[in-house]
Design an enzyme around this catalytic site. Sequence first.
Site, short mmCIF file in Angstrom:
data_model
loop_
_atom_site.label_atom_id
_atom_site.label_comp_id
_atom_site.label_asym_id
_atom_site.label_seq_id
_atom_site.Cartn_x
_atom_site.Cartn_y
_atom_site.Cartn_z
N HIS A 13 0.85 -1.19 0.00
CA HIS A 13 0.00 0.00 0.00
C HIS A 13 0.89 1.23 0.00
O HIS A 13 1.94 1.23 0.64
CB HIS A 13 -0.90 0.01 1.25
CG HIS A 13 -2.08 0.92 1.10
ND1 HIS A 13 -1.99 2.26 1.34
CD2 HIS A 13 -3.34 0.67 0.71
CE1 HIS A 13 -3.17 2.80 1.11
NE2 HIS A 13 -4.01 1.87 0.72
N ASP A 68 -7.93 -5.50 0.16
CA ASP A 68 -8.41 -6.37 -0.91
C ASP A 68 -8.02 -7.82 -0.74
O ASP A 68 -8.52 -8.68 -1.47
CB ASP A 68 -7.87 -5.86 -2.26
CG ASP A 68 -8.45 -4.51 -2.61
OD1 ASP A 68 -9.66 -4.34 -2.44
OD2 ASP A 68 -7.68 -3.63 -3.04
#
Length: 430
Positions: free
Chosen positions: A306, A363
Amino acid sequence: MSITAKIHLGGKEFEFPTTEGSEGEKAIEISSLRSKTGYITLDEGYGNTGSCCSAITYIDGDKGILRYRGYPIEELAEKSSFIEVSFLLIYGHLPSRDELRRFSDLLTQNQVLHENMKHHFEGFPQDSHPMAMLSAMINASSCFYPGLMGSANRERFDIHAARLISQVRTIAAFSYRKSRGLPITYPKPAYKYTPNFLHMMFSEPYAEYEPKVEVLRALDLIFLLHADHEQNCSTSTVRMVASSQANLFASAAAGVCALWGPLHGGANQAVIEMLNEIHASGDDGRRFIEEAKDKNSGKRLMGFGHRVYRNYDPRARIIKKACDALFKALHITDPLLEIAQRLEEAALNDSYFVERKLYPNVDFYSGIIMRAIGIPTEMFTVLFAIGRMPGWIANFKEIIEDPKSRINRPRQIYVGPTVQSYVPMEERGK
Ligand code: ACO
């Protein structure tokens, strides 16, 4: 004492003010940099650029903290609902009982699409990706509400915001039904937000879909956890479009397009595709981990890493727990869940991922929950968009309510050819 930043350029010294956010984040204000020095900043990918001041969502990526309007995501996930969180994000405070009822009523009153919108669905090829349909239909639906085009006032904003939150869910379900050649199921006013979505997705004219309470809870949680995430790619896109004073629906449609990419919201679909590929190849995950570390393989461990989190994404922690609870409650198993768990364990003990601080993001497990609920893979990113809608709307509102708001217009460093003279066709060679 106010702190100033000094820059030395060409033997001269320039001073710039600094600013500090409510959680101690610091920035150098460089709006006068070019006029004072002739220089601009260059920050490809915007890793060090604050595009705005915002009071909506706070993230501390090193500590793994996420808060909506100051409320920790863990507390909201445990005690709140997607609709209450939508109100919180858009209006800045937790709603009173009356405010929540009014907001819910507004959502219900605005959930049905204009009947003529149905013709637009007919025009798409059967195998269209639902994200393409979603962005096109959100934009097209703005044509049915002339009030959207005028200047934004509070009452109009409230109705359009409710309409968008409510209708994105209706459009999403209609897109799915259309892509499967199934008859459209209309929303039921008596149903709440999340049950109504599942009803529109899965009820048939001859059989009402009755979701289990655990399924409803898991899906509402997925929407809630996706509701905002400060200046990510799609939210920045929404703000960019909104800054030109484009309407709410046009701005949100642009957000859907930005979200679609596999490095952003499309990652939830990409995770399941990756897990399926690993499963089909008979790999237990170890071979794939080696491939993901090899830059020449073109593969990445999807659902890992991320830009902001250099720690475990707090949403991933909550989703992982919810995933375990759902599987236990429904008495189901999934070989993809086992592969995901093995991948996670292997990656968290592998120096490549540890050194780069790559952890599971939201996710990594969300797709496994959606799969268990019966949501088809191509709809995963659409569900992300439904969840993210209140965050986009809150950011849109911040832009239109800021009297200092200017059109967003970054600069560039031009590296193309310097001036050239036009060459006639006959002198250009083959
Ligand atoms: N698998 C393998 N290596 C990775 C991964 C990954 N998932 N993510 C990052 N890396 C590596 C990069 O190759 C790079 O290595 P290097 O330093 O040797 O060159 C290093 O880690 C830093 O990665 P960047 O790409 O510079 O990180 P960036 O902040 O630009 O990208 C992103 C973040 C896009 C999320 C990236 O980690 C990624 O592609 N992850 C997989 C896709 C994904 O899950 N996206 C969803 C993000 S969450 C969301 O949008 C809801």
